[in-house]
Design a protein around this motif. Structure first.
Motif, PDB file in Angstrom:
ATOM      1  N   GLU A 146       5.549   5.893   9.367  1.00  0.00           N
ATOM      2  CA  GLU A 146       4.106   5.583   9.947  1.00  0.00           C
ATOM      3  C   GLU A 146       3.308   5.180   8.911  1.00  0.00           C
ATOM      4  N   GLU A 147       2.438   4.208   9.205  1.00  0.00           N
ATOM      5  CA  GLU A 147       1.582   3.716   8.166  1.00  0.00           C
ATOM      6  C   GLU A 147       2.269   3.135   6.984  1.00  0.00           C
ATOM      7  N   ALA A 148       3.527   2.928   6.742  1.00  0.00           N
ATOM      8  CA  ALA A 148       4.190   2.335   5.571  1.00  0.00           C
ATOM      9  C   ALA A 148       4.117   0.683   5.845  1.00  0.00           C
ATOM     10  N   ASP A 149       3.773  -0.121   4.934  1.00  0.00           N
ATOM     11  CA  ASP A 149       3.737  -1.501   5.164  1.00  0.00           C
ATOM     12  C   ASP A 149       5.259  -1.957   4.447  1.00  0.00           C
TER      13      ASP A 149
ATOM     14  N   LYS B  86       7.755  10.565  10.488  1.00  0.00           N
ATOM     15  CA  LYS B  86       6.207  10.819   9.696  1.00  0.00           C
ATOM     16  C   LYS B  86       6.346  10.228   8.277  1.00  0.00           C
TER      17      LYS B  86
ATOM     18  N   VAL C 224       8.089   4.128  15.634  1.00  0.00           N
ATOM     19  CA  VAL C 224       6.871   4.137  14.884  1.00  0.00           C
ATOM     20  C   VAL C 224       7.064   2.432  14.042  1.00  0.00           C
TER      21      VAL C 224
ATOM     22  N   SER D 296       6.580  -1.037  13.019  1.00  0.00           N
ATOM     23  CA  SER D 296       5.350  -1.719  12.944  1.00  0.00           C
ATOM     24  C   SER D 296       5.256  -3.124  12.747  1.00  0.00           C
TER      25      SER D 296
ATOM     26  N   GLU E  93       1.009  -1.056  -0.197  1.00  0.00           N
ATOM     27  CA  GLU E  93      -0.074  -0.161   0.356  1.00  0.00           C
ATOM     28  C   GLU E  93       0.901   1.223   0.026  1.00  0.00           C
ATOM     29  N   ARG E  94       1.544   1.371   1.099  1.00  0.00           N
ATOM     30  CA  ARG E  94       2.662   2.430   1.009  1.00  0.00           C
ATOM     31  C   ARG E  94       3.998   2.020   1.330  1.00  0.00           C
TER      32      ARG E  94
ATOM     33  N   CYS F 232       7.848   3.248   1.910  1.00  0.00           N
ATOM     34  CA  CYS F 232       8.649   4.250   2.212  1.00  0.00           C
ATOM     35  C   CYS F 232      10.139   3.978   2.049  1.00  0.00           C
TER      36      CYS F 232
END
Ligand SMILES: NC(=O)c1ccc[n+]([C@@H]2O[C@H](COP(=O)([O-])OP(=O)(O)OC[C@H]3O[C@@H](n4cnc5c(N)ncnc54)[C@H](O)[C@@H]3O)[C@@H](O)[C@H]2O)c1
Ligand SMILES: O=C(O)C(=O)C[C@]1(C(=O)O)C=C[C@@H](O)C=C1
Length: 288
Positions: free
Chosen positions: A61-64, A58, A85, A87, A3-4, A6
């Motif tokens: 975060e939210e990156a897979d 920033k 962050v 994950s 999805e994302r 980074c």
């Protein structure tokens, strides 16, 4: 599908990962962190990334999927910034040219290497640096070495393998120590020798004339001495012991040739060159 994605450090290698991931349709969105505002703006302008951040936390975060592509000496600071962050759902990999130092950097921050971090090294590059030099096909048909740890999550390992294969690379696994031993000989020593020879010629009084009459031989040999000094200082310090051992062997080799030439032994010089040429040919036949 990621999805994302980074990228941390959007230079030659980080930019090439982003370009290849986009070209191969591996991800929906690409973000990057870099300490150079200019690198981020350039990458956004060329459409290499969707958004750039100065702040690593920033961006990640939210990156897979997170790819760390800074010089190896900066990686401890990068892991420090990623820690808050980090994950468990994402995979993390890097592109550093040395592997023991990267493993030490991650251990110094986390206490142990997280199961979802897979150290990696694409054996492909250029003497140029910065995002302007990034290429979408830099990894196509080239080798990438993964150096998983005994406790690396096997599912993450397979996701990272599939990622690098998706960028067009041929993926090999190796231990961390073996990687640093082999790459010291095939990459680090040649760079040191190229820098040393260029230094020697550059210091000579008649340097203008030396460079004026240098043709293909010097140009080919010294191409890699055009590589980034920050990156190579980091690599040499990170793999110092392996490189020092090889430098001692190389000094022995120079000594051997010095003796042949001092004796004026034509046959021995011829045989020395012929053996080296045959070894190079065997290498090309097997690997190109
Ligand atoms: N150049 C090659 O041929 C090659 C090949 C394989 C692997 N590598 C490895 O890839 C990595 C990157 O090399 P490159 O050639 O792409 O370098 P580069 O200089 O082109 O890119 C590095 C980027 O990292 C950024 N950066 C540096 N410190 C940072 C920090 N603390 N936080 C955020 N961003 C930071 C820089 O601003 C730059 O944009 C290195 O670890 C190198 O050993 C290089
Ligand atoms: O082709 C070049 O310019 C390179 O130096 C690439 C090269 C290498 O030594 O082969 C340099 C460093 C990397 O870690 C991997 C590849």
């Amino acid at each position: 599908m990621i999805e994302r994605l980074c990228i941390i450090g959007i230079g030659l290698i980080g930019g090439s990962v982003a370009l290849a991931a986009r070209a191969q349709g591996l991800c929906r969105e690409i973000v990057a962190a870099d300490r150079e505002e200019e690198a981020l703006r350039q990458a956004e302008k060329r459409g290499i990334i969707d958004r750039g951040y100065r702040d690593i936390g920033k961006a990640a975060e939210e990156a897979d999927a997170v790819v760390i592509a800074t010089p190896v000496g900066r990686m401890a600071a990068v892991f420090e910034a990623l820690k808050p962050v980090w994950s468990p759902r994402a995979f993390y990999t890097d592109v550093g040219s040395t592997k023991a130092s990267v493993v030490q950097a991650v251990e110094s921050v986390f206490g142990r290497v997280p199961e979802n971090f897979v150290p990696a090294h694409p054996i492909s590059g250029r003497e140029l640096s910065g995002v302007a030099a990034a290429l979408p096909d830099l990894f196509a048909g080239k080798k990438v070495i993964l150096t998983p740890l005994p406790h690396t999550d096997v599912h993450v390992l397979e996701r990272v393998r599939a990622f690098w294969q998706g960028l067009g690379a041929e993926v090999h696994d190796m231990s961390v120590a073996h990687h640093d031993h082999v790459l010291a000989a095939t990459s680090h020593l040649p760079h040191v020798i190229a820098y040393c020879l260029t230094h020697l010629l550059g210091r000579k009084d008649e340097k203008d004339e030396i460079f004026q009459y240098a043709a293909g031989g010097f140009r080919d040999f010294s191409r890699i001495a055009g590589s980034c000094p920050v990156m190579w200082a980091d690599i040499c310090l990170a793999n110092r012991d392996e490189i020092l051992k090889l430098l001692r062997q190389f000094e022995g080799e120079l000594q051997r040739f010095d003796e042949l030439l001092s004796r004026g032994d034509r046959q021995a010089i011829h045989d020395y060159f012929a053996e080296a040429r045959a070894a190079r040919q065997r290498f090309l036949d097997r690997h190109s």
